[in-house]
Design an enzyme around this catalytic site. Sequence first.
Site, PDB file in Angstrom:
ATOM      1  N   ASN A  71       0.830  -1.200   0.000  1.00  0.00           N
ATOM      2  CA  ASN A  71       0.000   0.000   0.000  1.00  0.00           C
ATOM      3  C   ASN A  71       0.872   1.260   0.000  1.00  0.00           C
ATOM      4  O   ASN A  71       1.992   1.230  -0.485  1.00  0.00           O
ATOM      5  CB  ASN A  71      -1.019  -0.017   1.146  1.00  0.00           C
ATOM      6  CG  ASN A  71      -2.365   0.547   0.706  1.00  0.00           C
ATOM      7  OD1 ASN A  71      -2.457   1.680   0.272  1.00  0.00           O
ATOM      8  ND2 ASN A  71      -3.404  -0.256   0.829  1.00  0.00           N
ATOM      9  N   ARG A  72       0.399   2.352   0.574  1.00  0.00           N
ATOM     10  CA  ARG A  72       1.008   3.665   0.343  1.00  0.00           C
ATOM     11  C   ARG A  72       1.691   4.240   1.581  1.00  0.00           C
ATOM     12  O   ARG A  72       1.212   4.049   2.701  1.00  0.00           O
ATOM     13  CB  ARG A  72      -0.057   4.645  -0.157  1.00  0.00           C
ATOM     14  CG  ARG A  72      -0.551   4.306  -1.559  1.00  0.00           C
ATOM     15  CD  ARG A  72      -1.760   5.110  -1.970  1.00  0.00           C
ATOM     16  NE  ARG A  72      -2.064   4.850  -3.387  1.00  0.00           N
ATOM     17  CZ  ARG A  72      -2.799   3.816  -3.813  1.00  0.00           C
ATOM     18  NH1 ARG A  72      -3.314   2.955  -2.942  1.00  0.00           N
ATOM     19  NH2 ARG A  72      -3.012   3.644  -5.106  1.00  0.00           N
ATOM     20  N   HIS A  97       3.374   0.291  -2.811  1.00  0.00           N
ATOM     21  CA  HIS A  97       3.770  -1.118  -2.906  1.00  0.00           C
ATOM     22  C   HIS A  97       5.281  -1.322  -2.966  1.00  0.00           C
ATOM     23  O   HIS A  97       5.796  -2.156  -3.720  1.00  0.00           O
ATOM     24  CB  HIS A  97       3.103  -1.782  -4.110  1.00  0.00           C
ATOM     25  CG  HIS A  97       1.620  -1.929  -3.981  1.00  0.00           C
ATOM     26  ND1 HIS A  97       0.991  -2.075  -2.769  1.00  0.00           N
ATOM     27  CD2 HIS A  97       0.635  -1.958  -4.935  1.00  0.00           C
ATOM     28  CE1 HIS A  97      -0.316  -2.189  -2.956  1.00  0.00           C
ATOM     29  NE2 HIS A  97      -0.561  -2.125  -4.264  1.00  0.00           N
ATOM     30  N   HIS A 167      -1.014  -9.732  -3.899  1.00  0.00           N
ATOM     31  CA  HIS A 167      -1.929  -8.848  -4.631  1.00  0.00           C
ATOM     32  C   HIS A 167      -2.769  -9.632  -5.637  1.00  0.00           C
ATOM     33  O   HIS A 167      -2.986  -9.171  -6.768  1.00  0.00           O
ATOM     34  CB  HIS A 167      -1.128  -7.749  -5.327  1.00  0.00           C
ATOM     35  CG  HIS A 167      -1.895  -6.480  -5.558  1.00  0.00           C
ATOM     36  ND1 HIS A 167      -3.017  -6.426  -6.355  1.00  0.00           N
ATOM     37  CD2 HIS A 167      -1.705  -5.225  -5.095  1.00  0.00           C
ATOM     38  CE1 HIS A 167      -3.469  -5.186  -6.384  1.00  0.00           C
ATOM     39  NE2 HIS A 167      -2.689  -4.429  -5.622  1.00  0.00           N
ATOM     40  N   ASP A 240     -11.594   1.090  -3.056  1.00  0.00           N
ATOM     41  CA  ASP A 240     -10.150   0.922  -2.895  1.00  0.00           C
ATOM     42  C   ASP A 240      -9.852   1.352  -1.467  1.00  0.00           C
ATOM     43  O   ASP A 240      -9.149   2.331  -1.223  1.00  0.00           O
ATOM     44  CB  ASP A 240      -9.371   1.753  -3.908  1.00  0.00           C
ATOM     45  CG  ASP A 240      -7.919   1.307  -4.030  1.00  0.00           C
ATOM     46  OD1 ASP A 240      -7.519   0.392  -3.279  1.00  0.00           O
ATOM     47  OD2 ASP A 240      -7.183   1.865  -4.875  1.00  0.00           O
ATOM     48  N   GLN A 274      -7.348  -4.685   2.414  1.00  0.00           N
ATOM     49  CA  GLN A 274      -7.647  -3.721   1.358  1.00  0.00           C
ATOM     50  C   GLN A 274      -8.587  -4.373   0.355  1.00  0.00           C
ATOM     51  O   GLN A 274      -8.327  -5.473  -0.143  1.00  0.00           O
ATOM     52  CB  GLN A 274      -6.368  -3.272   0.648  1.00  0.00           C
ATOM     53  CG  GLN A 274      -6.565  -2.152  -0.363  1.00  0.00           C
ATOM     54  CD  GLN A 274      -6.589  -0.781   0.269  1.00  0.00           C
ATOM     55  OE1 GLN A 274      -6.294  -0.628   1.470  1.00  0.00           O
ATOM     56  NE2 GLN A 274      -6.923   0.228  -0.501  1.00  0.00           N
ATOM     57  N   GLU A 302      -6.528  -7.823  -0.104  1.00  0.00           N
ATOM     58  CA  GLU A 302      -5.145  -7.857   0.355  1.00  0.00           C
ATOM     59  C   GLU A 302      -5.079  -7.731   1.888  1.00  0.00           C
ATOM     60  O   GLU A 302      -5.320  -6.654   2.430  1.00  0.00           O
ATOM     61  CB  GLU A 302      -4.359  -6.705  -0.279  1.00  0.00           C
ATOM     62  CG  GLU A 302      -4.442  -6.657  -1.787  1.00  0.00           C
ATOM     63  CD  GLU A 302      -4.164  -5.271  -2.323  1.00  0.00           C
ATOM     64  OE1 GLU A 302      -3.039  -4.764  -2.101  1.00  0.00           O
ATOM     65  OE2 GLU A 302      -5.072  -4.674  -2.934  1.00  0.00           O
TER      66      GLU A 302
END
Length: 335
Positions: A71-72, A97, A167, A240, A274, A302
Site C-alpha cells: 500500500n502507500r 507497494h 496482490h 479501494d 484492502q 489484500e
Amino acid sequence: MTQVPDVCTDSMWLVSHAVRLELLPLGATLRRFEVLRPDGSWRNIVLGSRHIPDYLGRNLYLGMTIGRYANRIARARFTLDGVENCLDANEGRTQLHGGTGGFHARTWEISEQTLSTVEFSLVSPDGDQGFPGELLVSVRYELLPGGAQVTYRATTDEATVVNLTNHAYFNLKGEGCGSTDDHELVVHASGYTPAGSDLIPTGEVRDVTGSAADFRGGQLLGPSRAAAVAEGIALNEGWDHNFVVDGDGFREHCRLTGPDGTVLRILSDQPAIQVYCGDHFDGSQIGTSGRPYARRAGIALETQHFPDSPNQPAFPTTVLRPDEEYTSTTRWLVE
C-alpha cells in the site's frame, strides 16, 4: 496423474486432488489458483498475465508479493528513531507497494520445494528503495484441503518497517469471465480508514454503520460500488479501501461468493484488508486464458497493515527491530 496446463518454463506447480497452484519466482507470484469443480472441470479463480514481461510492464501486481511496504506511504518518507528515511516515489509524491523496484519486481530464490510446498527467499539490502536495514524475507506457499496458505517471515539487522501481502485478484466465475459486480462480499469490519484523493489515510477510523462501506451483512459489489459513489466515499471510482477487521489473531477477514455459489473465505492474522475492485482494467491486459480483462475483471483482497502506518502514530505499528521476527499468514479456502 493430473495433467497440468501448458505454462511458461519458469513456473512451478503445486498439485492436489482438488487444488493446484502455478507459481513464478518473479515476484514470488501466484499466477494460477485452480479448483476442481463438481463436474470434474478445473477453474482458475485468479487473474494473471499471459506474457511474463507484462508482470513488470503494467504495474498491475497480479498475484505478486508486495513489499517492503504494501500500500502507500505519504510523501515517500517516514521518520524512525529520529532519522528521516526518503523512499522511492513511484506514484506522484507517494510510494506505492514498495517502490518501482519493490519485491514484486525481484526474481526470488527457491529455498524449498516439495509436492505441496514452495518457499521463496529474498535478501533486500540496506537502503533498498530507501528502506533502512538488510531484510531477509521468505514467502511460503502450501496446499491445504480445499485451498492454500501463504506465510511470510522477515528479519532485519536494523530497525525498519515491513508490511507484506499478496496482490491476487479473484473472480470466482473464472479468470477472464467478466466483471465481479455480481459477486457478494462480506467483510468482518466495523470500521475503515477514510482517505483523500491521493488515497493516503486521514488518520480516522470511521464506523461503517449506516454507510455503503458496511459489508458485515454482505453486499453485491456492483450496487455497493454505486452506493459508494452516491455517498461520496468512492476511491478510484469505487472500492479501494482499507477495512479494519474486527477481532485479533488468526480469523476470517472476508467471504466472497460468486453467482454460482462458489465461496472464497480469506483468513489472516493481519489487522486489516484492502478491498480494491479493479476499476483500472481496460481490456488491454491479456490474461492467462488469452481473454482480455475488462473493467472490474477481478477483486483484490489484500490482508495487510494500515496504509501509511509509519507516518500515523495512532495506527498499529509496522516497525521491525533486529531482535524480532515478522510473521504473517493468510489462508484462501474455496467451498
